[in-house]
Design an enzyme around this catalytic site. Structure first.
Site, PDB file in Angstrom:
ATOM      1  N   ARG A   1      20.437  48.204  46.658  1.00 23.33           N
ATOM      2  CA  ARG A   1      19.727  47.867  45.421  1.00 23.33           C
ATOM      3  C   ARG A   1      19.453  46.366  45.362  1.00 23.33           C
ATOM      4  O   ARG A   1      18.363  45.933  45.005  1.00 23.33           O
ATOM      5  CB  ARG A   1      20.568  48.248  44.205  1.00 23.33           C
ATOM      6  CG  ARG A   1      20.833  49.715  43.990  1.00 23.33           C
ATOM      7  CD  ARG A   1      21.776  49.873  42.803  1.00 23.33           C
ATOM      8  NE  ARG A   1      22.234  51.224  42.611  1.00 23.33           N
ATOM      9  CZ  ARG A   1      21.605  52.119  41.848  1.00 23.33           C
ATOM     10  NH1 ARG A   1      20.506  51.779  41.226  1.00 23.33           N
ATOM     11  NH2 ARG A   1      22.087  53.340  41.715  1.00 23.33           N
TER      12      ARG A   1
ATOM     13  N   GLU B   1      40.025  36.558  49.314  1.00 30.30           N
ATOM     14  CA  GLU B   1      39.371  35.976  48.141  1.00 30.30           C
ATOM     15  C   GLU B   1      40.403  35.749  47.032  1.00 30.30           C
ATOM     16  O   GLU B   1      41.007  36.717  46.584  1.00 30.30           O
ATOM     17  CB  GLU B   1      38.276  36.932  47.651  1.00 30.30           C
ATOM     18  CG  GLU B   1      37.389  36.352  46.573  1.00 30.30           C
ATOM     19  CD  GLU B   1      36.264  37.319  46.203  1.00 30.30           C
ATOM     20  OE1 GLU B   1      35.408  37.595  47.071  1.00 30.30           O
ATOM     21  OE2 GLU B   1      36.273  37.816  45.058  1.00 30.30           O
TER      22      GLU B   1
ATOM     23  N   HIS C   1      32.881  34.330  43.237  1.00 32.47           N
ATOM     24  CA  HIS C   1      32.436  35.700  43.002  1.00 32.47           C
ATOM     25  C   HIS C   1      31.752  35.825  41.634  1.00 32.47           C
ATOM     26  O   HIS C   1      32.104  36.685  40.819  1.00 32.47           O
ATOM     27  CB  HIS C   1      33.614  36.673  43.104  1.00 32.47           C
ATOM     28  CG  HIS C   1      33.207  38.063  43.486  1.00 32.47           C
ATOM     29  ND1 HIS C   1      33.992  38.885  44.246  1.00 32.47           N
ATOM     30  CD2 HIS C   1      32.090  38.784  43.203  1.00 32.47           C
ATOM     31  CE1 HIS C   1      33.392  40.058  44.410  1.00 32.47           C
ATOM     32  NE2 HIS C   1      32.231  40.018  43.789  1.00 32.47           N
TER      33      HIS C   1
ATOM     34  N   ARG D   1      30.434  41.366  50.195  1.00 36.04           N
ATOM     35  CA  ARG D   1      31.882  41.396  50.285  1.00 36.04           C
ATOM     36  C   ARG D   1      32.301  40.519  51.452  1.00 36.04           C
ATOM     37  O   ARG D   1      31.639  40.490  52.494  1.00 36.04           O
ATOM     38  CB  ARG D   1      32.415  42.827  50.486  1.00 36.04           C
ATOM     39  CG  ARG D   1      32.268  43.738  49.274  1.00 36.04           C
ATOM     40  CD  ARG D   1      33.158  43.305  48.120  1.00 36.04           C
ATOM     41  NE  ARG D   1      33.127  44.236  46.997  1.00 36.04           N
ATOM     42  CZ  ARG D   1      32.291  44.154  45.984  1.00 36.04           C
ATOM     43  NH1 ARG D   1      31.386  43.166  45.949  1.00 36.04           N
ATOM     44  NH2 ARG D   1      32.337  45.032  44.995  1.00 36.04           N
TER      45      ARG D   1
END
Length: 328
Positions: free
Chosen positions: A158, A267, A286, A239
């Site tokens: 998407r 992360e 993020h 990711r």
């Protein structure tokens, strides 16, 4: 939902709409369905639909046993992989998510990163702070600009598709790698389909938008990074595991490549990681996805889907188990 998320996700208007649709208490938020409070347990026992967001409890068989009337899950965020389990599909529970709404801010962030990378903004800002005087920027930044740049999009997700769409007005060439997309489909999107290695070798800017599945771990690895031209920029808003961080670091510390990393693996990076201080790396926490007032767009989308359910209509954007192997 995780603690505090409901207050940021739902405005008073959203809560009023939720009440009108369901006649339930819009302030009742469950943080742990595996060990619910008596009030939550009572509500769960009667629930037909769950409205979830980030931090939602995994819907295991044990949790679902507490919700015998549950028929649907409406997720006011992107991926449902963290809480929708196989037990949901086995019980015929239908699922939808606001992934389409969450894709837009990620695509916008990526567009900004692409244009800033092409303009060599990180280098210009660093040098400006060093020089602090008149300077021959035309000479020093002779390789900057977005005219005729080649942008490589890894993954026609998407978000990847939205990025391609947002790049249409700009004078750039777009390459696409996605094993599920034909050359004709890529052309219809506005891109040229190429193998991954070719994309890395040709693109000035490589932006990663593939899902996190076993097959995509370190898909941007040592071989692909070595193929990228000197001065190229890697953007990752997907990711962290999709990029081999250990293989990337030498290219960054040498100054051969640049990076915009909104996600890393792990992360966040360790406190002593060079990523924090490298001048050719933009490291963000993020935040490409929905943040601040963008959360309200996801709430709008979720409540639209809830209204469709209440009216007996199928979800506009259902999540299907067959698609989870190649989606976020």
């Amino acid at each position: 939902m995780g603690p505090g998320i409901a207050d940021r996700l739902l405005t008073d208007a959203h809560r009023a709409r939720l009440t009108a649709l369901t006649r339930t208490d819009p302030h009742l938020v469950a943080h742990d369905l595996a060990a619910p409070t008596p009030i939550v347990a009572s509500a769960l026992a009667r629930a037909e639909v769950l409205l979830t967001c980030w931090g939602a409890t995994p819907l295991t068989a044990a949790v679902l046993d507490r919700a015998p009337h549950l028929r649907a899950v409406v997720h006011a965020a992107g991926s449902v992989k963290h809480h929708v389990t196989g037990a949901c599909w086995e019980r015929g529970i239908t699922v939808t998510s606001a992934a389409a709404a969450n894709a837009l801010p990620v695509a916008e962030f990526t567009l900004a990163a692409v244009l800033m990378a092409g303009k060599r903004v990180l280098r210009a800002a660093r040098r400006y702070a060093e020089v602090r005087a008149e300077h021959d920027w035309l000479r020093e930044l002779a390789d900057s600009g977005n005219h005729g740049r080649t942008v490589g999009i890894v993954g026609a997700s998407r978000i990847g598709r939205r990025v391609i769409g947002l790049l249409r007005p700009f004078d750039v060439h777009v390459l696409l790698y996605d094993p599920y997309v034909t050359p004709e489909e890529a052309a219809a999107l506005g891109a040229v389909a190429v193998p991954l290695d070719e994309l890395c070798a040709r693109a000035d800017i490589v932006s990663v938008h593939a899902p996190e599945v076993p097959a995509t771990r370190h898909m941007i690895g040592a071989a692909q990074l070595a193929l990228m031209p000197d001065g190229a920029t890697l953007i990752n808003t997907s990711r962290g595991s999709l990029v081999d961080g250990a293989a990337l670091l030498p290219h960054l510390t040498a100054g051969r490549l640049n990076a915009v990393l909104d996600v890393t693996d792990p992360e966040p990076p360790p406190p002593d990681s060079p990523l924090w201080t490298l001048p050719n790396v933009l490291l963000t926490p993020h935040v490409a996805g929905s943040l601040g007032n963008e959360l309200h767009r996801m709430a709008d989308r979720a409540l639209d889907e809830l209204e469709r359910y209440v009216r007996g209509m199928p979800f506009e954007d259902p999540v299907l188990p067959s698609g989870l192997d190649h989606s976020a």
